[in-house]
Design a protein around this motif. Structure first.
Motif, PDB file in Angstrom:
ATOM      1  N   VAL B 186       0.758  -1.332   0.004  1.00  0.00           N
ATOM      2  CA  VAL B 186      -0.042  -0.111  -0.035  1.00  0.00           C
ATOM      3  C   VAL B 186       0.746   1.182  -0.046  1.00  0.00           C
ATOM      4  CG1 VAL B 186      -1.726   1.286   1.223  1.00  0.00           C
ATOM      5  CG2 VAL B 186      -1.857  -1.163   1.273  1.00  0.00           C
ATOM      6  N   ASP B 187       0.615   2.195  -0.945  1.00  0.00           N
ATOM      7  CA  ASP B 187       1.284   3.456  -0.836  1.00  0.00           C
ATOM      8  C   ASP B 187       0.463   4.400   0.138  1.00  0.00           C
ATOM      9  OD1 ASP B 187       3.186   5.150  -1.662  1.00  0.00           O
ATOM     10  OD2 ASP B 187       2.363   5.369  -3.817  1.00  0.00           O
ATOM     11  N   GLY B 188       1.316   5.381   0.390  1.00  0.00           N
ATOM     12  CA  GLY B 188       0.791   6.491   1.189  1.00  0.00           C
ATOM     13  C   GLY B 188       0.803   6.336   2.864  1.00  0.00           C
ATOM     14  N   CYS B 189       1.336   5.379   3.125  1.00  0.00           N
ATOM     15  CA  CYS B 189       1.435   4.914   4.535  1.00  0.00           C
ATOM     16  C   CYS B 189       2.972   4.001   4.753  1.00  0.00           C
ATOM     17  CB  CYS B 189       0.351   3.806   5.073  1.00  0.00           C
ATOM     18  SG  CYS B 189       0.354   3.484   6.820  1.00  0.00           S
ATOM     19  N   LYS B 190       3.777   4.851   5.640  1.00  0.00           N
ATOM     20  CA  LYS B 190       4.899   4.196   5.934  1.00  0.00           C
ATOM     21  C   LYS B 190       5.468   4.804   7.264  1.00  0.00           C
ATOM     22  CE  LYS B 190       7.679   7.688   3.263  1.00  0.00           C
ATOM     23  NZ  LYS B 190       8.663   8.109   4.455  1.00  0.00           N
ATOM     24  N   GLY B 191       6.780   4.256   7.616  1.00  0.00           N
ATOM     25  CA  GLY B 191       7.296   4.385   8.695  1.00  0.00           C
ATOM     26  C   GLY B 191       8.414   5.361   8.680  1.00  0.00           C
ATOM     27  N   ASN B 192       8.428   6.447   9.550  1.00  0.00           N
ATOM     28  CA  ASN B 192       9.836   7.240   9.555  1.00  0.00           C
ATOM     29  C   ASN B 192      10.542   6.861  10.746  1.00  0.00           C
ATOM     30  OD1 ASN B 192      11.700   9.057   9.271  1.00  0.00           O
ATOM     31  ND2 ASN B 192      10.377  10.834   9.940  1.00  0.00           N
ATOM     32  N   GLY B 193      11.301   5.871  10.695  1.00  0.00           N
ATOM     33  CA  GLY B 193      11.552   5.034  11.828  1.00  0.00           C
ATOM     34  C   GLY B 193      10.275   4.057  11.988  1.00  0.00           C
ATOM     35  N   THR B 194       9.863   4.363  13.347  1.00  0.00           N
ATOM     36  CA  THR B 194       8.479   3.724  13.579  1.00  0.00           C
ATOM     37  C   THR B 194       7.534   4.612  13.660  1.00  0.00           C
ATOM     38  OG1 THR B 194       9.160   3.614  15.944  1.00  0.00           O
ATOM     39  CG2 THR B 194       9.432   1.612  14.761  1.00  0.00           C
ATOM     40  N   THR B 195       7.598   5.976  13.464  1.00  0.00           N
ATOM     41  CA  THR B 195       6.665   6.947  13.359  1.00  0.00           C
ATOM     42  C   THR B 195       5.890   6.875  12.181  1.00  0.00           C
ATOM     43  OG1 THR B 195       8.113   8.506  14.688  1.00  0.00           O
ATOM     44  CG2 THR B 195       6.082   9.326  13.650  1.00  0.00           C
ATOM     45  N   LEU B 196       4.624   6.948  12.305  1.00  0.00           N
ATOM     46  CA  LEU B 196       3.556   6.749  11.097  1.00  0.00           C
ATOM     47  C   LEU B 196       3.630   8.041  10.359  1.00  0.00           C
ATOM     48  CD1 LEU B 196       0.965   5.340   9.904  1.00  0.00           C
ATOM     49  CD2 LEU B 196      -0.202   6.709  11.387  1.00  0.00           C
ATOM     50  N   LEU B 212       2.974   9.769  15.562  1.00  0.00           N
ATOM     51  CA  LEU B 212       2.439   8.882  16.405  1.00  0.00           C
ATOM     52  C   LEU B 212       3.359   7.556  16.083  1.00  0.00           C
ATOM     53  CD1 LEU B 212      -1.245   9.515  15.395  1.00  0.00           C
ATOM     54  CD2 LEU B 212      -0.167   9.957  17.745  1.00  0.00           C
ATOM     55  N   ILE B 213       3.614   6.602  17.183  1.00  0.00           N
ATOM     56  CA  ILE B 213       4.118   5.575  16.756  1.00  0.00           C
ATOM     57  C   ILE B 213       3.048   4.343  17.068  1.00  0.00           C
ATOM     58  CG2 ILE B 213       5.878   3.930  17.752  1.00  0.00           C
ATOM     59  CD1 ILE B 213       7.505   6.165  18.579  1.00  0.00           C
ATOM     60  N   PRO B 214       2.641   3.499  15.989  1.00  0.00           N
ATOM     61  CA  PRO B 214       1.586   2.619  16.151  1.00  0.00           C
ATOM     62  C   PRO B 214       2.132   1.602  17.170  1.00  0.00           C
ATOM     63  CG  PRO B 214       2.094   3.010  13.789  1.00  0.00           C
ATOM     64  CD  PRO B 214       3.178   3.633  14.637  1.00  0.00           C
ATOM     65  N   PRO B 215       1.020   0.947  17.654  1.00  0.00           N
ATOM     66  CA  PRO B 215       1.336  -0.268  18.647  1.00  0.00           C
ATOM     67  C   PRO B 215       1.959  -1.093  18.223  1.00  0.00           C
ATOM     68  CG  PRO B 215      -1.201  -0.218  18.042  1.00  0.00           C
ATOM     69  CD  PRO B 215      -0.323   1.017  17.485  1.00  0.00           C
ATOM     70  N   ALA B 216       2.339  -2.300  19.232  1.00  0.00           N
ATOM     71  CA  ALA B 216       3.105  -3.475  19.014  1.00  0.00           C
ATOM     72  C   ALA B 216       1.827  -4.467  18.500  1.00  0.00           C
ATOM     73  CB  ALA B 216       3.784  -4.158  20.036  1.00  0.00           C
ATOM     74  N   SER B 217       2.407  -5.521  18.074  1.00  0.00           N
ATOM     75  CA  SER B 217       1.286  -6.529  17.143  1.00  0.00           C
ATOM     76  C   SER B 217       0.343  -6.980  18.322  1.00  0.00           C
ATOM     77  CB  SER B 217       2.284  -7.750  17.005  1.00  0.00           C
ATOM     78  OG  SER B 217       3.310  -7.299  15.757  1.00  0.00           O
ATOM     79  N   LEU B 236      -8.916   6.836   8.071  1.00  0.00           N
ATOM     80  CA  LEU B 236      -8.315   5.519   7.996  1.00  0.00           C
ATOM     81  C   LEU B 236      -8.732   4.636   9.073  1.00  0.00           C
ATOM     82  CD1 LEU B 236      -4.786   6.909   7.239  1.00  0.00           C
ATOM     83  CD2 LEU B 236      -6.298   6.368   5.683  1.00  0.00           C
ATOM     84  N   PHE B 237      -8.168   3.189   8.682  1.00  0.00           N
ATOM     85  CA  PHE B 237      -8.457   2.423  10.047  1.00  0.00           C
ATOM     86  C   PHE B 237      -7.159   1.648  10.506  1.00  0.00           C
ATOM     87  CE2 PHE B 237     -12.335   2.472   7.811  1.00  0.00           C
ATOM     88  CZ  PHE B 237     -13.458   2.236   8.969  1.00  0.00           C
ATOM     89  N   ILE B 238      -6.178   2.706  11.123  1.00  0.00           N
ATOM     90  CA  ILE B 238      -4.918   2.365  11.691  1.00  0.00           C
ATOM     91  C   ILE B 238      -5.169   2.066  13.027  1.00  0.00           C
ATOM     92  CG2 ILE B 238      -2.772   2.876  11.866  1.00  0.00           C
ATOM     93  CD1 ILE B 238      -2.489   4.565   9.375  1.00  0.00           C
ATOM     94  N   PRO B 239      -4.586   0.823  13.580  1.00  0.00           N
ATOM     95  CA  PRO B 239      -4.911   0.499  14.940  1.00  0.00           C
ATOM     96  C   PRO B 239      -4.065   1.541  15.988  1.00  0.00           C
ATOM     97  CG  PRO B 239      -4.623  -1.337  13.804  1.00  0.00           C
ATOM     98  CD  PRO B 239      -4.277  -0.265  12.687  1.00  0.00           C
ATOM     99  N   SER B 240      -4.811   2.025  16.858  1.00  0.00           N
ATOM    100  CA  SER B 240      -4.219   2.712  17.957  1.00  0.00           C
ATOM    101  C   SER B 240      -4.021   2.025  19.286  1.00  0.00           C
ATOM    102  CB  SER B 240      -4.929   3.896  18.222  1.00  0.00           C
ATOM    103  OG  SER B 240      -6.359   3.649  18.792  1.00  0.00           O
ATOM    104  N   THR B 241      -4.846   0.856  19.584  1.00  0.00           N
ATOM    105  CA  THR B 241      -4.895   0.203  20.709  1.00  0.00           C
ATOM    106  C   THR B 241      -4.915  -1.378  20.230  1.00  0.00           C
ATOM    107  OG1 THR B 241      -6.950   0.396  21.232  1.00  0.00           O
ATOM    108  CG2 THR B 241      -5.213   1.887  22.357  1.00  0.00           C
TER     109      THR B 241
END
Lengths: 292, 305
Positions: B186-196, B212-217, B236-241
């Motif tokens: 998917v384009d348009g969503c990546k990590g700068n380090g682990t920052t969204l 924002l740093i997305p949560p662990a698995s 979007l539907f990016i998990p926060s918790t």
């Protein structure tokens, strides 16, 4: 032939006496009303009076006789005004009902239209027409140039040739040059100034014939046209100066590609609670209330 | 009131089209609003996502329908997972082996390779996170649950390998292999380090840093609704918790937490069963990674006159 002493006449009454008594050999000659000799005379006298009365009655049916002329005069002098009034009233009621049906576009089965007349007198159609000088939609009164012929309680057709509705007169107030007709309910339509009139009958009389509107039901609506009569279609197209939709807003609608979109719906999904593997979700309407 | 989505926009406007010889599905533009249930309503205070096919007060166009700051009437998404159509071009056709073992950059290039002219030969791109989310909100509202596998079909999520395109039951409104089979880059969503980082929400295709740093698995319980300059994560539907236990999740799918410089994969492959699905994301691989279970999907903007 009259006797000088009428007190000695045999009493008589107008009845057909059965049999005339015969004086027998045993009868004593006794005078008086009940004297046997007088009973025969009494019977004959009764019959004579009875026959005379019958002759008088028969004479009343023969033109030229005094009795006939007397009865004829009595009949001719009878006052039937109240009877006429009752007939007129019944005809008004019937006419009002028919006008109401016509106004509602209701016709007897098998007919596509109906002409209605409201008789005030049995031998003529009420062609009362009053020119309306002032009428305002929503007001329960109208001014007319003359209230002559307008009857309280009657129903009338109010029309300017474009719009039309039925009104009922509640009262009439005349003050100076103002002739104000108070209606039972407010005027619904808007009417062209100076063109509106009150008609008692929806039938037009000319050329010796009665004519009624008939083509309303066969008219079809065309886009950009407005009409309320058979031949009165009017353009409703107008031009605006908007060059883009940015400044053009319509309450309850959106403007897209030159079209006004009415009533666009919105649906939502509410997260009722977390957990349960897939969460608990509920479809909702725009107001946040549940949908099925 | 029950909604018949087959006659209700925008769902009713979703249809198959063939463009430049590629089998695509047209997703009509729609508008969205996010917020809490109004006071006095049945769902007062609950988090609600609304969709309308027309702009209404409080609604904004979903960012999937913005290109260079201009609203577009629809976007096209590949009906099938991409295959190698030759000449380095990605294609979309039935019965093809998904194109795998490509980096995210290579997938972007393979899609853009179709841009050889104007009209039908322009606007091709790798699907974006907004185009994924547009499908997700429509699916969620149509079925009233994120568990598409139960509602529609598991798809190819428990086998030994990918199947040819169009060969699974994970099909939503014409889109085949909507989940499972191979991961989709998917384009348009990546990590700068682990920052969204996500594409801006104006259609300019420029990344904005959310901080924002997305949560662990884990199993997602909720998703981000954070907003900032040129982004609104409610789109979007990016998990926060997340939660380690499946039954504590709210989306029926799994989320793989971020690695440094993560890429965004969507939908799952043929391995992990019900952990995959329409709301499954994987941030556990770098942009430079490749794998035989990772493919991608074509998308296209319409020509804006």
């Amino acid at each position: 032939m009259a006797d000088e002493n009428t007190t000695t006449y045999v009493p008589e009454k107008s009845e057909w006496t059965e049999g005339v008594r015969m004086i027998t050999t045993a009868d004593a000659v006794v005078g008086g009303v009940d004297g046997p000799p007088n009973k025969a005379y009494a019977a004959l006298a009764n019959r004579t009076v009875y026959l005379k009365d019958l002759c008088v009655k028969l004479a009343a049916s023969i033109p030229g006789t005094e009795e006939f002329e007397k009865i004829y005069a009595e009949i001719a002098n009878l006052d039937v005004t109240k009877l006429d009034g009752r007939v007129d009233h019944l005809e008004r009621l019937t006419g009002n009902i028919m006008l109401s049906l016509q106004a509602a576009n209701m016709s007897p089965t098998g007919y596509d239209s109906m002409m209605t007349e409201t008789f005030d007198n049995a031998e003529e159609i009420d062609q009362t027409i009053a020119t309306v000088t002032s009428v305002v939609s929503g007001d329960d009164s109208i001014d007319v140039s003359s209230a002559s012929g307008i009857v309280i309680g009657n129903h009338y057709q109010l029309t300017d040739g474009e719009a039309q509705e039925e009104v009922q007169v509640k009262s009439i107030n005349i003050a100076g040059t103002t002739n104000r007709v108070i209606l039972e309910s407010p005027v619904v339509n808007q009417y062209a100034a100076g063109k509106a009139k009150l008609y008692r009958s929806s039938v037009a009389i000319y050329n010796g014939r009665a004519y009624g509107g008939g083509s309303i039901k066969t008219d079809t609506w065309e886009p950009k046209k407005s009409f309320s009569g058979a031949t009165t279609a009017q353009d409703v197209t107008t031009t605006t100066n908007y060059t883009s939709t940015a400044g053009f807003e319509v309450d309850g609608a959106t403007v897209e590609a030159g079209k006004i979109i009415l009533g666009a719906a919105a649906f939502g999904i509410a997260m009722v609670s977390q957990g349960s593997t897939a969460g608990v979700w509920q479809k909702v309407d725009e107001n946040g209330d549940d949908l099925a | 009131m029950s909604i018949d989505f087959n006659v209700t926009a925008p769902w009713s406007g979703i249809c198959d089209v063939t463009v430049d010889g590629q089998a695509m599905v047209k997703i009509p533009k729609f508008y969205v609003k996010y917020g809490l249930g109004p006071s006095g309503s049945k769902r007062e205070g609950k988090s609600i996502r609304w969709v309308s096919d027309h702009k209404k007060e409080g609604f904004h166009v979903h960012p999937a329908f913005l290109k260079d700051g201009v609203e577009i009437p629809y976007f096209l998404i590949g009906k099938y997972e991409a295959y190698n159509a030759g000449s380095s071009k990605a294609g979309s056709a039935v019965g093809q082996s998904p194109w795998v073992n490509v980096t995210t950059a290579a997938a972007i290039s393979a899609c853009a390779a179709r841009n050889t002219g104007t009209g039908d030969q322009a606007g091709w791109h790798l699907q974006t996170i907004y185009e994924v989310a547009a499908r997700q909100i429509l699916m969620l509202l149509e079925y009233g649950t994120p568990d598409m596998q139960t509602k529609i079909g598991n798809g190819n999520v428990s086998s030994s390998g990918a199947v040819a395109t169009g060969g699974t039951n994970a099909k939503w409104r014409g889109i085949c292999e909507a989940w499972g089979n191979v991961w989709e880059q998917v384009d348009g969503c990546k990590g700068n380090g682990t920052t969204l980082q996500v594409f801006d929400n104006k259609g300019n295709r420029t990344y904005v840093d959310t901080g924002l740093i997305p949560p662990a698995s884990g199993y997602p319980k909720d998703t981000y609704t954070n907003t900032g300059a040129n982004y609104d994560l409610s789109d979007l539907f990016i998990p926060s918790t997340v939660d380690a236990t499946a039954s504590n999740g709210s989306f029926s799918d799994y989320f793989w937490g971020p690695v440094s410089g993560f890429a965004c994969y969507y939908g799952g492959n043929w391995v992990n069963g019900t952990q995959y699905g329409a709301f499954c994301l994987d941030f556990g691989n770098a942009l430079s990674s490749t794998d035989s279970s990772v493919g991608f999907r074509l998308a296209k903007y319409p020509t804006v006159s």
